[in-house]
Design an enzyme around this catalytic site. Structure first.
Site, PDB file in Angstrom:
ATOM      1  N   THR A   1       9.707 -38.514  -4.277  1.00 43.38           N
ATOM      2  CA  THR A   1      10.404 -37.797  -2.717  1.00 43.38           C
ATOM      3  C   THR A   1       9.009 -37.673  -1.643  1.00 43.38           C
ATOM      4  OG1 THR A   1       8.831 -36.331  -4.118  1.00 43.38           O
ATOM      5  CG2 THR A   1      11.606 -36.901  -4.450  1.00 43.38           C
TER       6      THR A   1
ATOM      7  N   GLU B   1      14.863 -43.512  -2.755  1.00 44.24           N
ATOM      8  CA  GLU B   1      13.662 -42.897  -2.202  1.00 44.24           C
ATOM      9  C   GLU B   1      14.553 -43.000  -0.756  1.00 44.24           C
ATOM     10  OE1 GLU B   1       9.728 -45.112  -2.127  1.00 44.24           O
ATOM     11  OE2 GLU B   1      10.615 -47.043  -3.349  1.00 44.24           O
TER      12      GLU B   1
ATOM     13  N   ARG C   1      -3.524   3.620   8.896  1.00 40.40           N
ATOM     14  CA  ARG C   1      -3.686   1.916   7.620  1.00 40.40           C
ATOM     15  C   ARG C   1      -2.133   1.104   8.013  1.00 40.40           C
ATOM     16  NH1 ARG C   1      -4.581   5.095   1.727  1.00 40.40           N
ATOM     17  NH2 ARG C   1      -6.207   2.820   1.367  1.00 40.40           N
TER      18      ARG C   1
ATOM     19  N   ARG D   1       1.407 -47.760 -10.315  1.00 38.46           N
ATOM     20  CA  ARG D   1       2.242 -48.292  -9.882  1.00 38.46           C
ATOM     21  C   ARG D   1       0.280 -49.859  -9.208  1.00 38.46           C
ATOM     22  NH1 ARG D   1       0.119 -43.089  -7.559  1.00 38.46           N
ATOM     23  NH2 ARG D   1       2.001 -42.580  -5.930  1.00 38.46           N
TER      24      ARG D   1
ATOM     25  N   GLY E   1      -7.897  -7.549   4.409  1.00 38.48           N
ATOM     26  CA  GLY E   1     -10.078  -7.442   5.805  1.00 38.48           C
ATOM     27  C   GLY E   1      -8.411  -7.573   7.442  1.00 38.48           C
TER      28      GLY E   1
ATOM     29  N   MET F   1      -6.352  -6.543   8.439  1.00 42.79           N
ATOM     30  CA  MET F   1      -5.660  -4.768  10.282  1.00 42.79           C
ATOM     31  C   MET F   1      -6.539  -3.943  10.256  1.00 42.79           C
ATOM     32  SD  MET F   1      -1.930  -5.861  10.154  1.00 42.79           S
ATOM     33  CE  MET F   1      -1.227  -6.668   9.018  1.00 42.79           C
TER      34      MET F   1
ATOM     35  N   ARG G   1       5.856 -49.246 -11.490  1.00 49.26           N
ATOM     36  CA  ARG G   1       6.474 -50.055 -10.364  1.00 49.26           C
ATOM     37  C   ARG G   1       5.849 -50.923  -9.812  1.00 49.26           C
ATOM     38  NH1 ARG G   1       5.652 -46.500  -5.618  1.00 49.26           N
ATOM     39  NH2 ARG G   1       3.435 -47.185  -4.665  1.00 49.26           N
TER      40      ARG G   1
ATOM     41  N   TYR H   1      12.331 -35.177 -16.104  1.00 53.63           N
ATOM     42  CA  TYR H   1      11.002 -34.883 -16.440  1.00 53.63           C
ATOM     43  C   TYR H   1      10.140 -34.822 -15.030  1.00 53.63           C
ATOM     44  CZ  TYR H   1      10.285 -39.999 -15.018  1.00 53.63           C
ATOM     45  OH  TYR H   1      10.755 -41.078 -14.724  1.00 53.63           O
TER      46      TYR H   1
ATOM     47  N   HIS I   1     -15.944  -9.686   1.748  1.00 53.35           N
ATOM     48  CA  HIS I   1     -15.421  -9.598   1.815  1.00 53.35           C
ATOM     49  C   HIS I   1     -15.165 -11.245   1.686  1.00 53.35           C
ATOM     50  CE1 HIS I   1     -13.731 -12.464   5.666  1.00 53.35           C
ATOM     51  NE2 HIS I   1     -12.616 -11.610   4.798  1.00 53.35           N
TER      52      HIS I   1
ATOM     53  N   LYS J   1       0.607  -0.971   0.039  1.00 53.83           N
ATOM     54  CA  LYS J   1      -0.291  -0.118  -0.301  1.00 53.83           C
ATOM     55  C   LYS J   1       0.498   1.235   0.218  1.00 53.83           C
ATOM     56  CE  LYS J   1      -3.515  -0.801   1.837  1.00 53.83           C
ATOM     57  NZ  LYS J   1      -4.321  -0.935   3.714  1.00 53.83           N
TER      58      LYS J   1
ATOM     59  N   CYS K   1       8.743 -38.273  -9.408  1.00 54.45           N
ATOM     60  CA  CYS K   1       7.133 -39.073  -9.298  1.00 54.45           C
ATOM     61  C   CYS K   1       6.634 -38.881  -7.670  1.00 54.45           C
ATOM     62  CB  CYS K   1       7.425 -40.826  -9.444  1.00 54.45           C
ATOM     63  SG  CYS K   1       7.906 -41.849  -8.752  1.00 54.45           S
TER      64      CYS K   1
ATOM     65  N   ASP L   1       8.489 -41.081  -0.224  1.00 54.78           N
ATOM     66  CA  ASP L   1       9.381 -41.491   0.967  1.00 54.78           C
ATOM     67  C   ASP L   1      10.613 -40.703   1.259  1.00 54.78           C
ATOM     68  OD1 ASP L   1       8.365 -44.159   2.117  1.00 54.78           O
ATOM     69  OD2 ASP L   1       8.133 -44.958   0.343  1.00 54.78           O
TER      70      ASP L   1
ATOM     71  N   ARG M   1      -3.132  -1.852  -6.066  1.00 55.15           N
ATOM     72  CA  ARG M   1      -2.499  -2.570  -6.107  1.00 55.15           C
ATOM     73  C   ARG M   1      -2.788  -3.563  -7.432  1.00 55.15           C
ATOM     74  NH1 ARG M   1      -5.346  -4.809  -0.843  1.00 55.15           N
ATOM     75  NH2 ARG M   1      -7.607  -5.130  -1.645  1.00 55.15           N
TER      76      ARG M   1
ATOM     77  N   SER N   1      13.737 -42.681 -10.887  1.00 49.78           N
ATOM     78  CA  SER N   1      12.957 -42.061 -10.601  1.00 49.78           C
ATOM     79  C   SER N   1      12.510 -41.214  -9.391  1.00 49.78           C
ATOM     80  CB  SER N   1      11.349 -42.762 -11.317  1.00 49.78           C
ATOM     81  OG  SER N   1      10.030 -41.604 -10.552  1.00 49.78           O
TER      82      SER N   1
HETATM   83  P1  ADP Z   1      -7.850  -2.472   3.789  1.00 48.62           P
HETATM   84  O1  ADP Z   1      -6.398  -2.932   3.554  1.00 48.62           O
HETATM   85  O2  ADP Z   1      -9.022  -3.277   5.315  1.00 48.62           O
HETATM   86  O3  ADP Z   1      -8.271  -1.430   2.589  1.00 48.62           O
HETATM   87  P2  ADP Z   1      -7.247   0.607   4.070  1.00 48.62           P
HETATM   88  O4  ADP Z   1      -6.016   1.548   4.990  1.00 48.62           O
HETATM   89  O5  ADP Z   1      -7.276   0.636   2.309  1.00 48.62           O
HETATM   90  O6  ADP Z   1      -8.317  -0.862   4.648  1.00 48.62           O
HETATM   91  O7  ADP Z   1      -9.067   2.058   4.289  1.00 48.62           O
HETATM   92  C1  ADP Z   1      -9.774   1.725   5.109  1.00 48.62           C
HETATM   93  C2  ADP Z   1     -10.832   1.949   4.141  1.00 48.62           C
HETATM   94  O8  ADP Z   1     -10.984   4.241   4.578  1.00 48.62           O
HETATM   95  C3  ADP Z   1     -11.042   2.232   2.380  1.00 48.62           C
HETATM   96  O9  ADP Z   1     -12.085   2.334   2.238  1.00 48.62           O
HETATM   97  C4  ADP Z   1      -9.734   3.446   2.439  1.00 48.62           C
HETATM   98  O10 ADP Z   1     -10.537   4.094   1.334  1.00 48.62           O
HETATM   99  C5  ADP Z   1     -10.956   4.059   3.671  1.00 48.62           C
HETATM  100  N1  ADP Z   1      -9.559   5.557   3.594  1.00 48.62           N
HETATM  101  C6  ADP Z   1      -7.924   5.200   4.381  1.00 48.62           C
HETATM  102  N2  ADP Z   1      -7.068   6.007   3.986  1.00 48.62           N
HETATM  103  C7  ADP Z   1      -8.152   7.293   3.411  1.00 48.62           C
HETATM  104  C8  ADP Z   1      -7.784   9.019   3.620  1.00 48.62           C
HETATM  105  N3  ADP Z   1      -6.904   9.282   4.334  1.00 48.62           N
HETATM  106  N4  ADP Z   1      -9.255   9.379   3.205  1.00 48.62           N
HETATM  107  C9  ADP Z   1     -10.418   8.816   2.959  1.00 48.62           C
HETATM  108  N5  ADP Z   1     -10.637   7.605   2.944  1.00 48.62           N
HETATM  109  C10 ADP Z   1      -9.998   6.380   3.940  1.00 48.62           C
HETATM  110 MG    MG Z   2      -7.757  -1.154   0.730  1.00 50.75          MG
HETATM  111 MG    MG Z   3       7.842 -45.336  -2.014  1.00 49.98          MG
END
Ligand code: ADP
Ligand code: MG
Ligand code: MG
Length: 895
Positions: free
Chosen positions: A789, A767, A106, A582, A115, A117, A638, A873, A476, A36, A853, A791, A358, A786
């Site tokens: 892996t 083996e 963040r 086998r 999701g 952290m 075998r 192979y 999620h 990020k 194998c 055993d 990303r 052959s």
């Molecule tokens: P995650 O990795 O769980 O996606 P993020 O750090 O990307 O968490 O952020 C969670 C939400 O908060 C996202 O929708 C992101 O766009 C929003 N967000 C993060 N930083 C800012 C910011 N500086 N201004 C507005 N929205 C933000």
């Molecule tokens: Mg995000």
């Molecule tokens: Mg064997």
């Protein structure tokens, strides 16, 4: 001089700024700044609208972990300095009571962990500055909305106050004002909510909500560091096999607000469809919302394609403008990263900001389609395309789908969103724990939830499919399922879930944990009962990718198969021979097992030979079928390998049957069974040891093979047999058995008066560590090696393959081992034996053929190793053949 240089080196720098003033990081710094952080810096550099901020390195997180929770020395001083830069750039002061600078905090590691952290938004607000924010923006509602979110998120993430306590307080306010949606709560309600939240905070933390922004910031940074070692983060890394990372970076970024009214909003999008790969911008947005609102399923978001229709009271063309801008950014991003991007954006009063980009996670089918289309668009080269598709994800293209004929006969119970393709069925499980337990007990279950959260990942992983009643395509459940290639239908709103009662109701019908449902992740349909499935068709982009892969790979690809049907399927998938056929399975069918038992329990040669004579025609017929299916390709057979006890009758009836055919008493059978008992059968009388003590077993099997080859040749089928002698530990074993096998072949040829050439190779499985250590000797008696892996791993580690689950999960959890060595070859230990045997074997026998194998033959990382040590192979199960072709090409291209 040298000293000075080191002190200034980048590894000591703890904080990296990004903004107009300067940008310290770039996309190559993912390890240090997290994905990020690196990309925020990068997007800033290419001129995209990114709110300014800074990133604290993953090394700081590592230091925090190692110091058992002490903040790295000097970090907060550096943060204070960079906050000054940020204040200058934004023209706002952190903690200012009139126009406060607010930030988000963040997390973000080098590898994305969706999701895992939580993010804290609006940090910097307090009782005074919320008034300032309200006056400054002339929007009191917005100011209090931002403040209540901060107290909630800070309470939840930093102080571990359960989110549900805040929810409760919110529900009370909503009730009081008679509204259902958070956006309908009037300003006064939000002011009251802030008070209520502060009370919740105080009740559970015994402290007042902190008013000093720097104090808030420090604790928030620390919370991000801590979250790296939380249970759910650890569990996610274990499932995904993510190891070797320092920790998470912390991104502190000035806030932009999607919740400032009808001319603001927030959204997420993929530059192409991550489910099918179709080149269509694909996303969702929500007007007047902040942060996670889009994915949290609070209100249903709108598809981005409808954005042009969005009108604000003060700006009728806002949707059109923002949409056009977003499309231009999309093109710029794809050209820059040369890959599909997964982005987050926010619109503050008509102005678009980018908050994240990303490389987008995608399903196997999407990966293949996107790679092929990007080659056509000249965005990437063919080689890049081959390198980019995760080989393991090809399994998803090889998966069955529901039979269209069966689907025609039955209308769906309801239709949700096609969140992750595939076809799955199972009995209903209502919690993640239940899904884990029932699938471990051998049941096939569907996990049915209102929505999923990171706590559920274990259950989601063990379920055959996932079905949710709320949440969109970027919820999620959808994101995680797509990442794994697991079938998922999300947002099936017609389903009412009663978790406690373990049942669901759909359109008046009720289904319980005992009922089976089928879900189609490609269409979103949900059906009652178990729907018939069909095999996939393998043309189009898939065939193109396979063609490219074959062009670049050096390794041959064989398959492990012991029936004509499996052989045929593997051939369709591109197998170039059988690396392991086998023979033991062949002894279990029908009345063969009785003859086999007679053979084992006979107490003299004559009786043994009589029993073997009965088995010979069966074996010959099996081999003929396989040779025919593999016409023109090599087949490594075998000889009998497992300990004999696996074939013995341990029940009364089985013993009586054998007694009858051997014309002895059942008690005598029982005695002989007891006599053959071994304490440690896997290290006992098995493999080539059987043929040393009972040479007639080898003679029978080699006779069957040779006769099958001759019969095939007479029918113009080009049978290419290779006889593999298992479990050899010394060259003497192989020398004796090789001679016996050769004599047997010669005898059959003479008896059949066959005049043609047979060219049956004789080789061995490597083996046992001793065979690898003495490979130069063993190779003098072998036409091929052959590597067995499975055993070899068992014996090198001294781990029993069958009992390894008693401790291996702990070993991986505690990072004693990085990964399961039975799934992915331990290249530094077991691999060293393989490399040594390759080198020694070739030294004394330049013409020796070398393959693998074991189960590892289908694992991309292991295949890469096999390429590097110069095997000829790899051989793997039929369904993994395409994966192996691609992985072999990737290994060759990476070389
Ligand atoms: P995650 O990795 O769980 O996606 P993020 O750090 O990307 O968490 O952020 C969670 C939400 O908060 C996202 O929708 C992101 O766009 C929003 N967000 C993060 N930083 C800012 C910011 N500086 N201004 C507005 N929205 C933000
Ligand atoms: Mg995000
Ligand atoms: Mg064997």
């Amino acid at each position: 001089m040298a000293k000075k240089k080191r002190a200034a080196s980048s590894s000591s720098k703890m904080v990296y700024y990004f903004g107009k003033t300067r940008t310290d990081g770039d996309t190559s710094m993912k390890q240090l700044l997290g994905g990020k952080g690196a990309n925020l810096a990068d997007m800033t550099s290419i001129g995209l609208p990114v709110p300014a901020g800074f990133t604290i390195t993953t090394e700081c997180c590592d230091q925090y972990s190692k110091a058992k929770g002490k903040m790295p020395k000097g970090l907060m001083e550096d943060v204070a300095k960079v906050v000054k830069t940020l204040e200058k750039e934004t023209g706002k002061q952190f903690g200012d009571s009139k126009d406060p600078l607010l930030v988000s905090v963040r997390s973000g590691a080098a590898v994305s962990m969706p999701g895992m952290m939580n993010t804290i938004l609006n940090l910097g607000l307090n009782d005074e500055s919320v008034v300032g924010l309200s006056n400054k923006t002339g929007n009191e509602r917005f100011a209090y909305d931002a403040y209540r979110r901060l107290i909630n998120m800070y309470g939840d993430v930093v102080m571990e106050v359960g989110h549900e306590y805040f929810e409760e307080a919110f529900d009370k306010i909503k009730k009081k004002y008679g509204v259902a949606l958070d956006t309908d709560v009037p300003t006064q309600g939000l002011v009251e909510l802030v008070d209520a939240y502060k009370r919740v905070y105080k009740k559970h933390t015994k402290q007042d909500f902190p008013q000093d922004p720097m104090h808030q910031l420090e604790l928030a940074i620390e919370a991000v560091f801590k979250s790296w070692d939380s249970d759910k983060a650890i569990s996610y890394r274990r499932i995904e096999g993510i190891t070797g990372l320092k920790g998470t970076a912390v991104n502190v970024q000035s806030m932009v607000f999607g919740n400032m009214g009808d001319d603001s909003g927030t959204g997420v999008a993929f530059t192409r469809n991550p489910s099918t790969g179709e080149n269509k911008f694909y996303g969702e947005f929500l007007v007047n919302a902040q942060g996670e609102d889009v994915v949290a399923g609070i209100r249903t978001p709108q598809p981005v394609k409808d954005m042009p229709k969005w009108k604000a009271p003060n700006d009728k063309t806002i949707g059109k403008k923002v949409h056009a801008e977003l499309m231009a950014i999309k093109d710029k991003l794809e050209k820059h990263y040369k890959d599909v991007q997964d982005i987050e954006f926010t619109i503050e009063q008509g102005k678009l900001y980018m908050l994240q980009t990303r490389n987008g996670k995608r399903t196997g089918p999407a990966a293949v389609r996107i790679a092929c289309e990007m080659v056509k668009e000249k965005l990437i080269t063919e080689k890049t395309a081959v390198m980019r598709i995760p080989a393991g994800d090809l399994t998803q293209l090889l998966l069955p789908s529901f039979d269209p004929a069966a689907k025609k006969k039955q209308s769906p119970l309801c239709v949700g969103l096609p969140a992750s393709p595939g076809a799955a069925f199972g009995k209903l499980a209502f919690t993640a724990n239940e899904a884990v337990e029932r699938s471990h007990a051998g049941e096939q279950v569907l996990l049915v939830r209102k929505e999923t959260s990171p706590e559920d990942v274990d259950g989601m992983h063990s379920a055959a499919g996932i079905l949710t009643s709320t949440g969109g395509m970027t919820s999620h459940a959808a994101v995680v399922a797509r990442g794994w290639g697991k079938c998922c239908v999300a947002g099936a709103g017609a389903i009412e879930i009663n978790e406690k009662g373990r049942k669901i109701t759909v359109n008046g019908k009720t289904y319980t944990h005992k009922d089976v449902l089928s879900i189609d992740g490609s269409t979103g349909e949900v059906f009652a009962g178990q729907m018939a499935t069909v095999e996939p068709k393998l043309g189009g982009d898939f065939a193109t990718v396979m063609k490219w892969a074959d062009k670049h790979r050096r390794l041959g690809i064989r398959t492990n198969a012991d029936s004509p049907a499996d052989s045929k399927r593997a051939r369709e998938f591109g197998a170039e021979g059988i690396g392991l056929c086998r023979t033991e399975h062949m002894f279990f069918e029908g009345d063969r097992i009785l003859a086999m038992r007679e053979m084992i329990l006979a107490d003299n040669l004559e009786a043994r030979e009589k029993a073997l004579t009965k088995l010979l025609p069966y074996q010959r017929k099996d081999f003929e079928g396989i040779f025919k299916a593999m016409n023109g390709l090599p087949v490594t057979v075998r000889l009998l390998d497992p300990p004999l006890h696996e074939f013995l009758p341990h029940d009364k009836k089985g013993q009586a049957d054998v007694a009858r055919s051997l014309a002895i008493k059942p008690a005598e059978v029982e005695r002989r069974v007891a006599q053959l008992h071994e304490a440690n059968p896997m290290l006992g009388h098995r493999g080539c040891r059987l043929s040393i003590t009972y040479p007639e077993i080898l003679t029978m099997q080699v006779t069957a093979i040779t006769e099958a080859v001759i019969n095939c040749k007479k029918k113009k089928i080009d049978a290419q047999a290779e006889v593999m002698i298992p479990l050899v530990g010394t060259v003497q074993e192989l020398a004796i058995l090789r001679q016996l096998a050769q004599e047997t072949i010669d005898n059959v040829v003479a008896a059949k008066k066959y005049g043609g050439k047979l060219d049956i190779l004789i080789g061995t499985m490597i083996e046992i560590p001793r065979a690898a250590l003495t490979a130069d000797e063993v190779a003098t008696e072998a036409d091929f090696f052959s590597f067995g892996t499975n055993d070899l791993t068992q014996m090198t580690f001294g781990y029993s393959r069958d009992d390894v689950n008693t401790f291996l999960p702990d070993y991986i959890g505690q990072e004693v081992l990085e990964k399961d060595p039975f799934q992915s070859l331990d290249t530094s230990g077991v691999g060293q034996l393989v490399a040594m045997a390759v080198e020694k074997g070739r030294r004394t026998n330049a013409k020796i053929k070398l393959g693998i194998c074991g189960e590892h033959g289908g694992d991309p990382a292991s295949i890469n190793f096999c390429h590097k040590v110069g095997l000829d192979y790899v051989s793997c199960s039929p369904f993994r053949v395409p994966i192996a072709r691609l992985a072999a090409a990737q290994a060759a291209l990476a070389d």
